[in-house]
Design an enzyme around this catalytic site. Structure first.
Site, mmCIF file in Angstrom:
data_model
loop_
_atom_site.group_PDB
_atom_site.id
_atom_site.type_symbol
_atom_site.label_atom_id
_atom_site.label_comp_id
_atom_site.label_asym_id
_atom_site.label_seq_id
_atom_site.Cartn_x
_atom_site.Cartn_y
_atom_site.Cartn_z
ATOM 1 N N LYS A 76 0.860 -1.193 0.000
ATOM 2 C CA LYS A 76 0.000 0.000 0.000
ATOM 3 C C LYS A 76 0.894 1.240 0.000
ATOM 4 C CE LYS A 76 -3.180 2.548 2.946
ATOM 5 N NZ LYS A 76 -3.909 2.628 4.220
ATOM 6 N N LEU B 174 -9.518 -1.516 20.206
ATOM 7 C CA LEU B 174 -10.796 -0.806 20.198
ATOM 8 C C LEU B 174 -11.312 -0.547 21.609
ATOM 9 C CD1 LEU B 174 -12.529 -2.618 17.192
ATOM 10 C CD2 LEU B 174 -11.506 -0.341 17.223
ATOM 11 N N THR C 295 -5.658 4.194 10.895
ATOM 12 C CA THR C 295 -4.803 4.500 12.049
ATOM 13 C C THR C 295 -4.985 3.534 13.221
ATOM 14 O OG1 THR C 295 -6.492 6.118 12.626
ATOM 15 C CG2 THR C 295 -4.487 6.960 11.619
ATOM 16 N N ILE D 123 -4.509 0.107 13.735
ATOM 17 C CA ILE D 123 -3.389 -0.778 14.073
ATOM 18 C C ILE D 123 -2.181 0.046 14.510
ATOM 19 C CG2 ILE D 123 -1.796 -2.501 13.095
ATOM 20 C CD1 ILE D 123 -4.183 -3.492 11.375
#
Ligand code: FAD
Length: 508
Positions: free
Chosen positions: A90, A339, A350, A352
């Protein structure tokens, strides 16, 4: 209660941390287990408790380049990791229909052109724009151009800033292997009770539904949105950011791959939210993030399913959430990672990064001789600043839009935004200046690409640009553009590079 008394209540004296218990085995849990086992495993024991009855959330597949920091600490070989997780490369994110319908831009991980000591390249580009000397700013950035042309290479002496698209389930398994190799233990079972010390409120143990008791000195809450320890047991509190970030729902579905994977994530704005496309080697992850005040779950599922390519591989799943952050990410002897600590938005991938940053921060501040208020305060201060900066960057995408075609986008364009963001936008508009705060995740190139991509152009450029004559400026801009284009043209296609470097076993 004075400060001294508070300190005594919060700090059990002479309690070295020897046993770390991690609750939850998603990306966050196994990342924490791998890192602590490998890097502190001789000083502490690591036990991870996870329940086979409670699935992981199963999203979180686009990353940013900071993942290299953790991978270096863990000694991960890039090609092996990519084979194991069906990963692709990426180089950035393509934002489509965000500024306005049918207008796209790329936020790449690269640097733009060539800076000087006084100002960034965009000041030179800005004057070039007035004089008709430039093409789009991405033509001056290798990562941007390579994204558009679908090319990629990892080469010695060429630092292409890249991240990955990966299979979250396989990544957790990969990290589990590292944790086991370094002595980490896994206990299966559903946590049904959390025990706290009567005097200090510190967590002492968790009990599983099979009666097993797991005690520890330090607890890491990786139980996802539930926040089983940090919230349900310790009642830490949550700062709700939905007035800045109104999306509160997501739908995820996987599809068969159609065509070669692109080396970027696609983020496509829709009437009441945005859609992601994350290409892996063997499939594509798709999702739709939306605000349920403007569209029903059923309409959102229809929107997603009518905008995907390839056969679906599972049923669409609806995920509900509230954007915001835990008031303290470290409370007593419990640290929220993942989380359980809060959620900004998946828009800039953002999540990880924040887990990894929390783990590295914990390792740097590790309370081996006992938990001290100063350590806890430092951890919380750094985390809060980081979350606030990321929040501002994400809000920018929604607020700075020219879209007024739907009620959702009209709401975003008119909502109140944090003063810190207002200041950054005003400074950029007036003078083209943007400064990265110390320790901030997103640097100048990111802010510039998104601000300009969303339609916020500086009114002026820095006067140092006028030190160059028009001809010198034209030569300077052309040279960078030609070098960028030559460099990128020498790289293979993304898929050819993957096939040689890290072809997944699922593809053979
Ligand atoms: P989970 O995956 O929910 O894991 C929770 C774990 O806790 C599970 O193992 C479960 O078994 C365990 N557990 C829960 N309760 C108990 C109990 N009582 N007893 C025992 N075990 C228990 N981040 C990115 O970086 N990139 C992205 O592209 C991205 N996309 C996202 C998209 C969406 C829609 C959302 C919501 C988030 C996204 N994120 C992304 C954020 C984040 O990376 C992922 O959501 C991440 O995988 C979450 O991991 P987690 O480990 O915190 O939680």
């Amino acid at each position: 209660m004075n400060k001294q008394t508070a300190k005594q209540v919060n700090m059990p004296v002479n309690m070295p941390v020897k046993k770390v218990v991690i609750a939850g085995g998603g990306t966050a849990g196994w990342m924490a287990a791998a890192a602590i086992s490998k890097l502190l495993g001789k000083a502490v024991s690591v036990t991870l408790v996870e329940s086979d009855q409670i699935p992981t959330i199963g999203v979180g597949e686009a990353t940013i380049p900071t993942l290299h920091i953790l991978h270096q600490l863990l000694g991960i070989n890039e090609a092996e990791f990519m084979v194991a997780t069906n990963a692709t490369f990426k180089l950035g994110i393509s934002f489509e229909n965000w500024k306005d319908l049918d207008q796209d831009y790329i936020h790449s991980f690269g640097y733009l052109g060539q800076d000087c000591w006084a100002c960034g390249f965009h000041h030179f580009w800005r004057k070039g724009l007035d004089l008709g000397l430039v093409s789009e700013i991405g033509d001056y950035c290798p990562e941007h151009l390579a994204s558009r042309e679908g090319r990629f290479a990892v080469m010695a002496n060429q630092d292409l800033n890249h991240a990955y698209h990966l299979d979250a389930g396989l990544y957790a398994k990969f990290l589990q292997g590292i944790a086991f190799k370094h002595g980490g233990e896994r206990v299966e079972g559903k946590i049904s009770q959390v025990h706290q010390d009567n005097h200090t409120g510190f967590i002492t143990a968790v009990t599983l539904d099979n009666g097993q008791h797991v005690s520890g000195d330090l607890f890491i809450d990786c139980t996802g949105f539930r926040g089983l320890l940090i919230e349900q047991a310790l009642h830490t509190g949550f700062d709700d950011w939905s007035h800045y970030l109104p999306c509160n729902s997501a739908i995820a579905v996987q599809t068969e791959t159609v065509g070669a994977p692109v080396p970027y994530t696609r983020s496509i704005a829709r009437d009441a939210g945005w859609q992601w496309r994350i290409p892996l080697q063997n499939r594509t992850g798709n999702g739709f993030v939306f605000c349920d005040k403007y569209i029903s779950n059923e309409q959102a599922i229809d929107t997603l399913l009518s905008n995907i390519e390839g056969k679906t591989l599972n049923d669409p799943r609806v995920i509900k959430y509230t954007t915001g952050t835990r008031r303290q990410h470290w409370n007593k002897n419990c640290i929220a990672v993942g989380l359980s600590g809060g959620f900004v938005e998946p828009l800039e991938s953002t999540g990880i990064h924040l887990f990894q940053k929390a783990i590295v921060r914990l390792l740097q501040l590790f309370p081996h001789t006992g938990i001290d208020d100063a350590i806890v305060d430092e951890f919380n201060k750094q985390t809060q600043e980081e979350m606030d900066n990321i929040r501002d960057f994400i809000v920018l995408h929604y607020y700075q839009t020219e879209r007024n075609d739907t009620a959702f986008w009209r709401h975003c364009a008119n909502m109140a935004i944090p003063d810190s963001l207002k200041h950054r936008m005003a400074l950029f508009k007036e003078s083209g200046r943007v400064f990265k705060k110390a320790e901030e995740l997103f640097g100048e190139a990111s802010w510039v690409q998104v601000m300009m991509g969303q339609g916020l152009l500086p009114d002026q450029y820095h006067p140092i640009v006028d030190q160059m004559s028009e001809q010198e400026l034209a030569n300077f801009l052309n040279r960078i553009k030609q070098n960028t284009s030559k460099k990128v043209a020498s790289w293979p296609s993304h898929i050819d590079f993957i096939n040689h470097y890290c072809r997944s076993k699922m593809m053979t």
